[in-house]
Design a protein around this motif. Structure first.
Motif, PDB file in Angstrom:
ATOM      1  N   ARG A 266      -7.292   3.102 -10.416  1.00 36.33           N
ATOM      2  CA  ARG A 266      -7.421   3.710  -9.096  1.00 36.33           C
ATOM      3  C   ARG A 266      -6.646   2.951  -8.021  1.00 36.33           C
ATOM      4  NH1 ARG A 266     -13.726   5.241  -9.093  1.00 36.33           N
ATOM      5  NH2 ARG A 266     -13.762   4.129 -11.051  1.00 36.33           N
TER       6      ARG A 266
ATOM      7  N   ASN B 236       0.847  -1.192   0.000  1.00 36.42           N
ATOM      8  CA  ASN B 236       0.000   0.000   0.000  1.00 36.42           C
ATOM      9  C   ASN B 236       0.880   1.238   0.000  1.00 36.42           C
ATOM     10  OD1 ASN B 236      -3.051  -0.497   0.513  1.00 36.42           O
ATOM     11  ND2 ASN B 236      -1.986  -2.034   1.735  1.00 36.42           N
TER      12      ASN B 236
ATOM     13  N   HIS C 144      -4.657   7.737  -1.318  1.00 34.83           N
ATOM     14  CA  HIS C 144      -4.296   6.322  -1.359  1.00 34.83           C
ATOM     15  C   HIS C 144      -3.992   5.939  -2.788  1.00 34.83           C
ATOM     16  CE1 HIS C 144      -5.306   2.186   0.596  1.00 34.83           C
ATOM     17  NE2 HIS C 144      -4.071   2.276   0.168  1.00 34.83           N
TER      18      HIS C 144
ATOM     19  N   TRP D 137       0.582   5.703   0.074  1.00 36.90           N
ATOM     20  CA  TRP D 137      -0.174   6.936   0.105  1.00 36.90           C
ATOM     21  C   TRP D 137       0.719   8.098  -0.296  1.00 36.90           C
ATOM     22  CZ3 TRP D 137      -0.859   2.974   3.484  1.00 36.90           C
ATOM     23  CH2 TRP D 137      -2.181   2.567   3.773  1.00 36.90           C
TER      24      TRP D 137
ATOM     25  N   ASP E  64      -3.473  -2.492  -1.610  1.00 36.83           N
ATOM     26  CA  ASP E  64      -3.414  -3.956  -1.477  1.00 36.83           C
ATOM     27  C   ASP E  64      -2.925  -4.630  -2.753  1.00 36.83           C
ATOM     28  OD1 ASP E  64      -6.399  -4.149   0.594  1.00 36.83           O
ATOM     29  OD2 ASP E  64      -4.287  -3.774   1.071  1.00 36.83           O
TER      30      ASP E  64
ATOM     31  N   GLY F  77       0.627  11.561   0.886  1.00 34.77           N
ATOM     32  CA  GLY F  77      -0.151  12.357   1.840  1.00 34.77           C
ATOM     33  C   GLY F  77      -1.364  11.551   2.262  1.00 34.77           C
ATOM     34  N   GLN F  78      -2.566  12.068   2.016  1.00 37.92           N
ATOM     35  CA  GLN F  78      -3.774  11.332   2.368  1.00 37.92           C
ATOM     36  C   GLN F  78      -4.306  10.530   1.199  1.00 37.92           C
ATOM     37  OE1 GLN F  78      -4.284  11.300   5.359  1.00 37.92           O
ATOM     38  NE2 GLN F  78      -4.941  13.205   6.334  1.00 37.92           N
TER      39      GLN F  78
ATOM     40  N   GLN G 283       4.387   2.405   2.057  1.00 40.72           N
ATOM     41  CA  GLN G 283       4.199   2.566   3.509  1.00 40.72           C
ATOM     42  C   GLN G 283       3.734   1.290   4.198  1.00 40.72           C
ATOM     43  OE1 GLN G 283       2.790   5.329   1.680  1.00 40.72           O
ATOM     44  NE2 GLN G 283       4.543   6.608   2.189  1.00 40.72           N
TER      45      GLN G 283
ATOM     46  N   GLU H  78      -5.645  -0.113  -7.775  1.00 38.15           N
ATOM     47  CA  GLU H  78      -5.833  -1.547  -7.535  1.00 38.15           C
ATOM     48  C   GLU H  78      -5.537  -2.325  -8.800  1.00 38.15           C
ATOM     49  OE1 GLU H  78      -9.659  -1.774  -4.762  1.00 38.15           O
ATOM     50  OE2 GLU H  78     -10.046  -0.992  -6.777  1.00 38.15           O
TER      51      GLU H  78
END
Lengths: 257, 395, 430
Positions: free
Chosen positions: A226, A19, A26, A21, A30, A23-24, A65, A228
Motif C-alpha cells: 500500500r 510521495n 496516494h 499521488w 514517504d 489523482g487523489q 509530487q 509504503e
C-alpha cells in the motif's frame, strides 16, 4: 551468498520522503531509500503496492509530487526534476528492463541494440555493432542478431531487452517484473543472465516474485505494501524472521512450497 | 495364392454427392443465370437504342463538341472534339485530386496530432472540428462554401485588392500576377531537378558518414537548401527577370495575371476540410495503436522525444495509417465528382454534357467507369505492394 | 541500510492529499493548459481564436439576427442572420411538396423508420422478431407515404414459397416431421399459386389498403425521402452484401472471381456515376414501355452501391472468425447453409455492427447526392427554399439549418455506435 561489505561504497540512488499521488489516490507514501553502488535490491509485495511505480519514478517514467530523488553518477549528484537535461542525463546512466520486453518490432535485434548508442552517444556504426554483438554473446544469443523480435521466443526477447539496456553502459539497472510474462521454462535462462550481471558488480533494483533469485543474489530485500516500505532486511533475515505481520502474511502466500 | 492389390479401392461416389462435381455444377448454374441476365439486358438495350435512333460506337469522340468549358489549363475551344473535352475533364479532376490529397494529408495530420496534444483546449478544438465535418454531407459544405464565395464576395468592380493592387479577390475568383514566360524558367526547372538529385546525394553521403564516424548531419536542411537554392541561383544568374503579368480591371472583368476560380476554390476547400477530418482520425488511431511500452522503452534507453518519434513511433504508426489513408485518397478522387453540383468542369461534368448532346449513354458511362477504375485499381495495387513490403516478420 | 525497519499496522491516519497546487480546478488547469511555456502560449492563442470566432458568430446569429419578418427585405435591414426565413420555410424543407395538411404522415413515417433501425441494432431482436419488425414497420411507412397501396397477392405467395424453402433447408435435419411437412406445404402452396398465375388461370388480384389520399413519389420530399432511401438502401443491401461477402470467400473460383469483380467495380466508381447510370441507363436496360419510378431507380442504385461496401465490412468480420469455428461446425455435420446461418454469421455480424452503423451514417449523408439527379431529398428541398425571390440572399442560414439537422442525426448515430461497441466489448473482456 555471503553478506558483502558495502559500507565503503558511495550512495548512487537517494530517495528522500518521496510521495506520489495518482489523482487523489496516494500511491507512494514517504519513501526513504538509499542504494549503494553495486548493491542488489529486490522489491516485492502484493499487486498495487506501488513497487513498479517506485522504480519507474527513478528514471522519470512517472513523476513524483513531493520529496526528492537524487542519482549520483561519477560523483556528480543529479536531482530528478522537470528539467529535461537532468532527466536525459539520468536516463543515460539508468537502464530499464520491462515486463513486456518492449523491443522495437520493426527493427532487427542488432538494430534494437545499436539504436541508442548511434543516436544518443553518436557512436560510429561499426563500434556500436561490435558492442552489440559482444553483449548478445554475453546473453548467449548471438546467432539471432539479424532476426526480428517477432521471430524470437519470450525468453530470448527478454534477454535481448537486457542486452539493449546494457548497450548504453548504465551504472544502474532497473528490472520491472522481468520474468512475470514468461513461460516457466524460460524464466531460468533470463534469471541466469541477471545473476551473471549481479556477479559482475552491477547496481540492480529488481521488482520480482522470484524469491529464489532474491535469496541467492540480493543484498537487501524490501517488502512494500500500500505504497509504503514496510520492511527491509538482508535475505537471510528477511525470509527466516520477518518482523512485520503483513510481511509474514505475504511470504506465507507466496512461499507455500 | 498371392492376391494382387492394385492399391486401395476407390470409394464409389454418386456424381451428385461428389463435392467437386457439385461445386462445378453450382458454378455453371450461377454463370448461366448471370449470362442469361446479361443477355436479356443487352438485347433490351440494343433494341431500345435502335428504336430511339441513338448511335453506338465511339466515333462521336471525333466530332465537334460544341460546348464551352469555363476552367481549363490546356487550350480548349468549342470547336475541339469531344475527346478533347473529356481530356480537359480528366485533367481538371486530377488537378483537384492531387492538390486535395496533398493539402488534406497535411491538414489532417496536424489536426490528428493536435487531438493528442497535452493541451486540453487544443485537443477539444480539434475534436470538435472532426465531429463537425464528419457529420455533415460533403455536398452541403460545397454548397455553403460556394454560395458564400459567390454571394458574399464583391463583384469585380469592388474587388478586394491586396499588395498594392496586384492581387484581387472577387466573386469571379482570386486573380494574382504570374511571371511572363522567360528562357530562364527553363533553366530554373533544370536547377530544380538538379537540386532534387543533390538533396538525394547529400542524404546518402550523410548516412554513410554517420555510420562511419557517428556524427549526424542536418541532411534535411541541406537538401531543402539545395532544392530552393539552386533554382534561385540560376534565376539570379539569368538577370533576375521580374516581369509579371499583373491583373487589371478592364471593363467588367480582369485581364492579365492568372486566376483561381471560385468553383475550383470551393471544391478544393470543401474537399480538403471534409477529408482532413477523416485523415485526422486515421492518424490519431495510428498513433494510439502504438503500445505505450514502445515510447517508454525508447525514452528509457535515452532517446529524445524527437528521436523516439522519428525512429521508433512513426515507423510503427505508419503501418497502421497507410491502408486507411490510401482509401481516403481514393475517396477524394471519387468525391471530386461532386464538382458537377457547383459547376466545376470535371470529368463527370464533361461526360454529362456529352451524354445530353449525343444521347450515347452507354459509351460515356463506360468512359467514366474506366477512368475511375484505373485510378482505384492502381491505388489498390500500390496498397497490396506496400502491405507485403512492410509486413512485420513473425514466427 | 541493512537493518530491518518496521512500519506500524495498517495506518489509521486520515489519507493525505496531494499538494493543493496539483488538484482541483487549479491543478487541472496547470496540468492541461499551462504545463509548459509552449503549452501556455498554445492555450492563449486558442482562447483568442475561439473568442474571435465566437464573438463574430454570436453577433451574427443572435444579437443582430432577425427572428420575425415578412420578407427578405425586412431581414436586410440588419446585418445579422435572417432566421425568419427558416421559420417561414421549415415545413417545406422538412417535407417537400407533400400536401401541407398531411405533413403528419411523413413525420410518422420518419419516426417509424427510426424505430425500426433502433430495434434492429438491439441484439435481443436478432431472430424471427426482426422479420416482424421490418414487415410491420415497412407496411406502416409506405401506407403513410403513399396513402394507398395495393398488395399483390402473388407477393404473399412468393414470400410463402421463400419461407417454406428456407425453413426446410435450414431445419431439415433438426425438425420434427410435422414441422418439415409444414415447410414443404408452404413452399408447395407458393409454387402452385405462382404457376397458376403464370399460366393465367388465376387473375391478378391485389389487396387494397387505402386509408389516406394518394401522394405520388414525385411529391415526396425532404427528410422522409432521405430516410427512406438510406434505410431501405441499407436494409436491402444487407442480405445481398452478405451474399457477396460469402461469395468472395468461396472456394469456387468462378463465384469468387465474379464477386470480387463486382465489388471492386462498384467500389471503384463514385456514387454519382452510379446514380447517373441508374437514371439514364436503366430505361435502356428494360423492355420498351416498362417505366421505372424515378425514386425507385435511385433506390436501386443506392442498394447496388451499399451492398458492395457492406460486403467488404462483412468480409472483415468473417475473416476475424477463428478457423476453428468453421471446423467445429463441419465436424458437427452441419451443411453449408446451416453452418453459415447458425455459427458463422451470428458471430461475424456481431463484430461488424459498429462499422455497419458508420456505413449507414455515410449513406445517410450520401443521399444528399440525389439532388443531382433531380430527386427531392432533404438537401435538395433546402436548396429549393433559397430560390424563392421573396427571400433571396440568405444561403448561410438555410445551409446552416440543414447542416444542424444532419449533424443531429449523424452525431447521435455515431454516439450510439460507440455505445454499442462498448456494450459488445463487455462480453468479450474479462
Amino acid at each position: 551468498m555471503a553478506v558483502r561489505d558495502l559500507n565503503g561504497a558511495p550512495t548512487v540512488i537517494d530517495l528522500d520522503q518521496v510521495n506520489k499521488w495518482f489523482g487523489q489516490f496516494h500511491v507512494l507514501t514517504d519513501i526513504n531509500l538509499q542504494v549503494k553502488q553495486s548493491e542488489k535490491i529486490v522489491i516485492c509485495g502484493p499487486s498495487g503496492s506501488g513497487k513498479s511505480t517506485l522504480i519507474r519514478c527513478i528514471n522519470r517514467l512517472e513523476e513524483h509530487q513531493a520529496g526528492s530523488i537524487i542519482v549520483s553518477v561519477d560523483g556528480k549528484r543529479i536531482e530528478l526534476t522537470n528539467d529535461v537535461k537532468n532527466v536525459e542525463a539520468i536516463r543515460k546512466e539508468v537502464g530499464m528492463v520491462f515486463q513486456s520486453f518492449n523491443l522495437f518490432p520493426h527493427l532487427t535485434i542488432l538494430d534494437n541494440l545499436t539504436l541508442a548508442p548511434i543516436w544518443v552517444k553518436k557512436m560510429p556504426k561499426k563500434e556500436a555493432d561490435d558492442i552489440a554483438m559482444s553483449l548478445l554473446k554475453r546473453v548467449r544469443i548471438p546467432e539471432q542478431a539479424l532476426k526480428y523480435p517477432g521471430q524470437l521466443s519470450g525468453g530470448q526477447q527478454q534477454r535481448v531487452a537486457i542486452a539493449r539496456a546494457l548497450c548504453m553502459r548504465p551504472q544502474i539497472m532497473l528490472f520491472d517484473e522481468p520474468t512475470s510474462a514468461l513461460d516457466p521454462e524460460m524464466v531460468k535462462e533470463v534469471l541466469d543472465v541477471m545473476i551473471e550481471l549481479a556477479n559482475e558488480g552491477m547496481t540492480m533494483l529488481v521488482v520480482t516474485h522470484e524469491m529464489g533469485f532474491a535469496r541467492s543474489v540480493a543484498d537487501r530485500v524490501i517488502f512494500m505494501d500500500r505504497g509504503e516500505i514496510v520492511e527491509q532486511a538482508p535475505p537471510k533475515e528477511f525470509f527466516a524472521n520477518p518482523r512485520n505481520e503483513r510481511t509474514r502474511m505475504f511470504l506465507s502466500q507466496i512461499l507455500h512450497h | 495364392m498371392a492376391i494382387a492389390h492394385a492399391g486401395p479401392a476407390k470409394a464409389r461416389v454418386a456424381p451428385w454427392n461428389d463435392p467437386f462435381i457439385r461445386g462445378w455444377f453450382f458454378q455453371i448454374v450461377v454463370i448461366g443465370a448471370v449470362t442469361l441476365l446479361a443477355w436479356y439486358l443487352v438485347s433490351n438495350t440494343l433494341e431500345n437504342l435502335e428504336r430511339q435512333k441513338i448511335a453506338t460506337g465511339f466515333d462521336y469522340l471525333n466530332r465537334e463538341a460544341g460546348f464551352e468549358i469555363g476552367d481549363t489549363i490546356i487550350p480548349y475551344s468549342p470547336a475541339d472534339t469531344y475527346a478533347r473535352a473529356i481530356l480537359v475533364g480528366v485533367i481538371n479532376t486530377l488537378r483537384i485530386a492531387v492538390i486535395g490529397i496533398l493539402l488534406a494529408t497535411i491538414l489532417g495530420t496536424l489536426i490528428g496530432v493536435g487531438r493528442l496534444s497535452p493541451n486540453w483546449l487544443l485537443a477539444k478544438l480539434c475534436e470538435w472540428y472532426v465531429e463537425l465535418f464528419r457529420n455533415v454531407p460533403l455536398l452541403l459544405w460545397l454548397f455553403l462554401i460556394y454560395k458564400v464565395i459567390s454571394e458574399a464576395f464583391p463583384g469585380p468592380r469592388q474587388a478586394i485588392s491586396v499588395l498594392w493592387d496586384t492581387i484581387f479577390l472577387s466573386n469571379r475568383g482570386l486573380y494574382f500576377p504570374v511571371p511572363f514566360a522567360h528562357d530562364v524558367h527553363g533553366w530554373m526547372g533544370v536547377g530544380l531537378l538538379a537540386g532534387i538529385v543533390a538533396a538525394w546525394v547529400i542524404g546518402r553521403w550523410a548516412k554513410a558518414r554517420q555510420a562511419r564516424t557517428g556524427q549526424p548531419f542536418p541532411s534535411i536542411r541541406a537538401g531543402a537548401g539545395a532544392i530552393i537554392g539552386l533554382p534561385l541561383l540560376i534565376w539570379l544568374f539569368g538577370g533576375a527577370p521580374l516581369d509579371f503579368s499583373v491583373p487589371a480591371l478592364k471593363g467588367f472583368n480582369f485581364e492579365g495575371g492568372t486566376v483561381i476560380q471560385p468553383e475550383f476554390t470551393a471544391l478544393l476547400v470543401g474537399l480538403v476540410l471534409y477529408t482532413s477530418a477523416f485523415v485526422a482520425e486515421i492518424v490519431r488511431s495510428g498513433i494510439l495503436a502504438l503500445h505505450k511500452g514502445q515510447s517508454e522503452a525508447a525514452y528509457s534507453v535515452g532517446l529524445s522525444r524527437g528521436q523516439a518519434m522519428r525512429l521508433v513511433l512513426l515507423p510503427q504508426a505508419l503501418r497502421v495509417i497507410v491502408p486507411p489513408m490510401t482509401s481516403q485518397y481514393l475517396n477524394i478522387t471519387k468525391n471530386s465528382s461532386l464538382a458537377i453540383a457547383i459547376g466545376y468542369p470535371d470529368l463527370v461534368a464533361s461526360i454529362n454534357v456529352t451524354i445530353n448532346q449525343t444521347g450515347q449513354a452507354v459509351e460515356n458511362v463506360l468512359i467514366i467507369m474506366a477512368a475511375y477504375l484505373s485510378v482505384s485499381l492502381s491505388i489498390s495495387l500500390f496498397m497490396n505492394w506496400y502491405n507485403r513490403r512492410i509486413a512485420m516478420k513473425e514466427r | 541500510m541493512s537493518q530491518a525497519t518496521e512500519a506500524g499496522p495498517a495506518t489509521t491516519q486520515p489519507a493525505r492529499l496531494p499538494p493543493t497546487l496539483d488538484t482541483g480546478a487549479i491543478g487541472w488547469m496547470r496540468k492541461n493548459l499551462f504545463s509548459s511555456v509552449g503549452n501556455s502560449i498554445t492555450t492563449i492563442l486558442v482562447v483568442a481564436f475561439i473568442v474571435w470566432i465566437l464573438s463574430w458568430f454570436v453577433d451574427w446569429a443572435l444579437l443582430q439576427a432577425t427572428f420575425q419578418a415578412e420578407s427578405g427585405k425586412d431581414c436586410a435591414k440588419s446585418h445579422g442572420a435572417c432566421w425568419a426565413l427558416i421559420g417561414e420555410k421549415y415545413r417545406y424543407i422538412f417535407f417537400g411538396s407533400f400536401p401541407y395538411e398531411q405533413h403528419w404522415r411523413p413525420l410518422f413515417a420518419i419516426i417509424t423508420m427510426i424505430a425500426m433501425l433502433l430495434l434492429s441494432s438491439d441484439r435481443r431482436m436478432w431472430n424471427w422478431r426482426l422479420a416482424i419488425i421490418w414487415t410491420v414497420g415497412s407496411f406502416i411507412t409506405f401506407v403513410l407515404m403513399f396513402g394507398e397501396i395495393f398488395i399483390p397477392v402473388t407477393l404473399i405467395f412468393v414470400l410463402a414459397l421463400i419461407a417454406g424453402l428456407a425453413g426446410y433447408l435450414i431445419r431439415r435435419k433438426v425438425a420434427e416431421s410435422g414441422e418439415r411437412i409444414a415447410y414443404v406445404a408452404l413452399a408447395g402452396l407458393g409454387i402452385a399459386y405462382v404457376l397458376l398465375r403464370l399460366i393465367g388461370v388465376l387473375p391478378s388480384v391485389s389487396i387494397p389498403v387505402t386509408p389516406f389520399s394518394y401522394v405520388e413519389t414525385g411529391n415526396w420530399g425532404g427528410l422522409a425521402v432521405t430516410m427512406i432511401v438510406a434505410t431501405y438502401g441499407l436494409a436491402a443491401a444487407f442480405p445481398y452484401g452478405i451474399l457477396l461477402a460469402l461469395g468472395r470467400r468461396s472456394k469456387l473460383p468462378l463465384i469468387r472471381g465474379l464477386c470480387i469483380g463486382f465489388i471492386e467495380l462498384i467500389r471503384g466508381v463514385p456514387l454519382i456515376s452510379l446514380l447517373i447510370m441508374a437514371s439514364v441507363m436503366l430505361p435502356l436496360f428494360l423492355p420498351a414501355g416498362m417505366n421505372f419510378d424515378k425514386l425507385l431507380r435511385a433506390q436501386v442504385a443506392v442498394i447496388l452501391f451499399a451492398g458492395a461496401y457492406i460486403a467488404e465490412i462483412v468480409r472483415g468480420g468473417l475473416q476475424s472468425l477463428p478457423k476453428g469455428q468453421f471446423e467445429a461446425a463441419d465436424a458437427m455435420g452441419l451443411n453449408y447453409a446451416q453452418k453459415t446461418a447458425f455459427i458463422v454469421l451470428p458471430q461475424a455480424l456481431r463484430v461488424v455492427i459498429p462499422p455497419l452503423i458508420n456505413t449507414f451514417i455515410g449513406f445517410f449523408k450520401d443521399t444528399s447526392l440525389l439532388l443531382i439527379i433531380g430527386i427531392f431529398d432533404f438537401l435538395s428541398t433546402a436548396n429549393q427554399a433559397l430560390v424563392d425571390p421573396v427571400w433571396t440572399g440568405y444561403p448561410g442560414e438555410v445551409y446552416l439549418f440543414a447542416a444542424a439537422v444532419y449533424f443531429c442525426f449523424c452525431y447521435s448515430m455515431s454516439r450510439y455506435s460507440k455505445y454499442l461497441e462498448r456494450e459488445l466489448n463487455k462480453g468479450t473482456q474479462r
